[in-house]
Design an enzyme around this catalytic site. Structure first.
Site, short mmCIF file in Angstrom:
data_model
loop_
_atom_site.label_atom_id
_atom_site.label_comp_id
_atom_site.label_asym_id
_atom_site.label_seq_id
_atom_site.Cartn_x
_atom_site.Cartn_y
_atom_site.Cartn_z
N ARG A 223 40.26 -14.66 11.14
CA ARG A 223 40.12 -15.94 11.60
C ARG A 223 41.27 -16.67 11.21
NH1 ARG A 223 34.22 -17.95 8.83
NH2 ARG A 223 35.68 -19.61 8.59
N ARG B 192 26.97 -29.28 3.70
CA ARG B 192 28.14 -29.39 2.97
C ARG B 192 28.39 -30.39 2.29
NH1 ARG B 192 30.48 -24.65 6.22
NH2 ARG B 192 32.51 -23.91 5.24
N ARG C 237 38.96 -11.01 4.87
CA ARG C 237 37.85 -10.95 5.98
C ARG C 237 38.31 -10.55 7.28
NH1 ARG C 237 33.81 -15.78 5.74
NH2 ARG C 237 35.55 -17.02 5.94
N ARG D 282 40.32 -25.13 1.89
CA ARG D 282 38.95 -25.10 2.13
C ARG D 282 38.36 -24.87 0.86
NH1 ARG D 282 38.66 -19.90 5.42
NH2 ARG D 282 36.35 -20.26 5.47
N LYS E 59 27.81 -15.55 1.83
CA LYS E 59 26.64 -16.29 2.64
C LYS E 59 26.51 -15.34 3.91
CE LYS E 59 28.58 -20.31 2.76
NZ LYS E 59 29.95 -20.21 2.12
P1 ADP Z 1 30.99 -16.83 3.45
O1 ADP Z 1 29.98 -16.70 4.42
O2 ADP Z 1 30.10 -17.24 2.09
O3 ADP Z 1 32.46 -17.61 3.61
P2 ADP Z 1 31.25 -13.90 3.84
O4 ADP Z 1 29.73 -13.23 3.89
O5 ADP Z 1 32.21 -14.16 5.10
O6 ADP Z 1 31.44 -15.12 2.87
O7 ADP Z 1 32.17 -13.10 2.93
C1 ADP Z 1 33.38 -13.33 2.69
C2 ADP Z 1 34.24 -12.07 2.76
O8 ADP Z 1 34.23 -11.16 1.17
C3 ADP Z 1 34.15 -10.80 3.70
O9 ADP Z 1 35.19 -10.19 3.93
C4 ADP Z 1 33.05 -9.99 3.35
O10 ADP Z 1 32.90 -8.79 3.76
C5 ADP Z 1 33.48 -9.82 1.68
N1 ADP Z 1 32.15 -9.94 0.73
C6 ADP Z 1 31.07 -10.58 0.97
N2 ADP Z 1 30.16 -10.26 -0.23
C7 ADP Z 1 31.14 -9.44 -0.99
C8 ADP Z 1 30.80 -8.88 -2.26
N3 ADP Z 1 29.68 -9.17 -3.04
N4 ADP Z 1 31.80 -8.05 -2.91
C9 ADP Z 1 33.01 -8.22 -2.21
N5 ADP Z 1 33.45 -8.44 -1.02
C10 ADP Z 1 32.33 -9.43 -0.70
P1 AMP Z 2 32.42 -21.35 7.68
O1 AMP Z 2 32.37 -20.39 9.01
O2 AMP Z 2 31.02 -21.63 7.28
O3 AMP Z 2 33.31 -20.86 6.92
O4 AMP Z 2 32.95 -22.79 8.43
C1 AMP Z 2 34.24 -22.74 9.06
C2 AMP Z 2 34.65 -24.24 9.33
O5 AMP Z 2 33.76 -24.96 10.22
C3 AMP Z 2 34.89 -25.14 7.99
O6 AMP Z 2 35.85 -24.90 7.31
C4 AMP Z 2 34.64 -26.59 8.67
O7 AMP Z 2 35.78 -26.83 9.22
C5 AMP Z 2 33.65 -26.33 9.71
N1 AMP Z 2 32.36 -26.38 9.38
C6 AMP Z 2 31.26 -25.44 9.00
N2 AMP Z 2 29.97 -26.08 8.68
C7 AMP Z 2 30.38 -27.32 8.45
C8 AMP Z 2 29.75 -28.23 7.76
N3 AMP Z 2 28.35 -28.37 7.55
N4 AMP Z 2 30.17 -29.62 7.67
C9 AMP Z 2 31.57 -29.72 8.05
N5 AMP Z 2 32.26 -28.97 8.54
C10 AMP Z 2 31.45 -27.47 8.69
#
Ligand code: ADP
Ligand code: AMP
Length: 222
Positions: free
Chosen positions: A165, A92, A132, A176, A17
Site C-alpha cells: 500500500r 477512529r 505488510r 498514521r 485488526k
Molecule cells: P491493521 O488492520 O490493524 O492495520 P493488519 O491486520 O493489516 O493490521 O496487520 C498489519 C501487518 O502485520 C500485516 O502485514 C500482518 O500480516 C501483520 N500481522 C498481523 N498480526 C500479526 C501478529 N500477531 N504478529 C506479527 N505480524 C502480524
Molecule cells: P486502514 O485501511 O484502516 O489502515 O485505513 C486507511 C486510511 O483510510 C486511513 O489512514 C485513513 O486515511 C482512512 N480511514 C479509514 N478509516 C477511517 C476512519 N474511520 N476515519 C477517517 N479516516 C479513515
C-alpha cells in the site's frame, strides 16, 4: 435467540485488526466491514467519494468525519438483520464513536456493541506496517516476514496480486501512528467507561492473538 453483534476492532494501524477479522470471518461467520477497504474500493473506481478521500489517505491523515460516517452508515444499513458484523478501522474519532451509537440504535436497538481493543507495543507497529502485503482483489493481508504467502506476490485466498500500500511507506506510517495516538486513543477510555471494552494482547503471534480473542468473546455474556 442470541442478539446480533457489532464487534468493533480498535487498535493502532498494524495492530492486526484486518488479520483477526479474516479469522473471525472464517471461523465464526462474521461479516467484515473495513472503512479503509471501502475507501480503497472507491479510490480504485474513481468515485466522487474516492476523489474526496484520496488526498487524506495518501497523507496518512483521517478522512473528515462527515464523509466517513455517511459512508459507513450506508454500509451498515445494507446488513441483513441478525448478521453479526465486524467494524475494522471505524470509529477512529469520538465524533464517529458517538455517531455509531446513534446509527446502531436506529438500525436495531437490540444490537450488542462490543469492542475488542488490540493492544500492541508501539515499537512493533512500524515493522508490521512497512512489511505488510495487501491483496488487490479483496484486501487480504500478509507480511513479508511474519505471515508470508505460500507463493511470492500471490494471495493465498483468491490468487490476486499482492502489493505494498502507498500509505505503508515509512514516512506515512509514522504519521498514521501519530494520528492514531492523538485522535483514536481517547476511544479506549470512552468505551471502557461504557463497560463494553475487552482488551487483548495483540503483541503475540497471529494464532496466540486469535485464541485470546476466542476465549474473551466466549466468556462475555450476551
Ligand atoms: P491493521 O488492520 O490493524 O492495520 P493488519 O491486520 O493489516 O493490521 O496487520 C498489519 C501487518 O502485520 C500485516 O502485514 C500482518 O500480516 C501483520 N500481522 C498481523 N498480526 C500479526 C501478529 N500477531 N504478529 C506479527 N505480524 C502480524
Ligand atoms: P486502514 O485501511 O484502516 O489502515 O485505513 C486507511 C486510511 O483510510 C486511513 O489512514 C485513513 O486515511 C482512512 N480511514 C479509514 N478509516 C477511517 C476512519 N474511520 N476515519 C477517517 N479516516 C479513515
Amino acid at each position: 435467540m442470541s442478539r446480533q453483534i457489532c464487534l468493533i476492532l480498535l487498535g493502532p494501524p498494524g495492530a492486526g485488526k484486518g488479520t483477526q477479522a479474516e479469522i473471525l470471518v472464517e471461523e465464526k461467520g462474521f461479516l467484515h466491514i473495513s472503512s479503509g477497504e471501502l475507501f480503497r474500493r472507491n479510490l480504485e473506481n474513481e468515485t466522487e467519494l474516492g476523489k474526496k478521500a484520496g488526498q487524506y489517505i495518501d497523507a496518512g491523515e483521517l478522512v473528515p468525519d462527515e464523509i466517513t460516517i455517511s459512508m459507513v452508515e450506508n454500509r451498515i444499513r445494507e446488513i441483513d438483520s441478525g448478521t453479526d458484523f465486524i467494524l475494522d478501522g471505524f470509529p477512529r474519532t469520538l465524533v464517529q464513536a458517538k455517531a455509531l451509537k446513534e446509527i446502531l440504535a436506529d438500525y436495531d436497538p437490540d444490537v450488542d456493541e462490543v469492542v475488542l481493543y488490540l493492544h500492541v507495543p508501539y515499537s512493533e507497529l512500524i515493522e508490521r506496517l512497512t512489511g505488510r502485503l495487501t491483496c488487490r482483489a479483496h484486501g487480504h493481508v500478509f507480511h513479508k516476514k511474519y505471515n508470508p504467502p505460500q507463493e511470492q506476490g500471490v494471495c493465498d485466498y483468491d490468487g490476486s496480486e499482492l502489493y505494498q500500500r502507498e500509505d505503508d511507506q515509512l514516512e506515512t506510517v509514522k504519521n498514521r501512528v501519530d494520528v492514531y495516538m492523538e485522535k483514536t486513543e481517547p476511544l479506549i477510555a470512552y468505551y471502557r467507561e461504557r463497560g463494553i471494552l475487552l482488551q487483548v494482547d495483540a503483541g503475540q503471534d497471529v494464532e496466540g492473538v486469535a485464541s485470546e480473542i476466542e476465549s474473551k468473546l466466549e466468556k462475555k455474556q450476551w
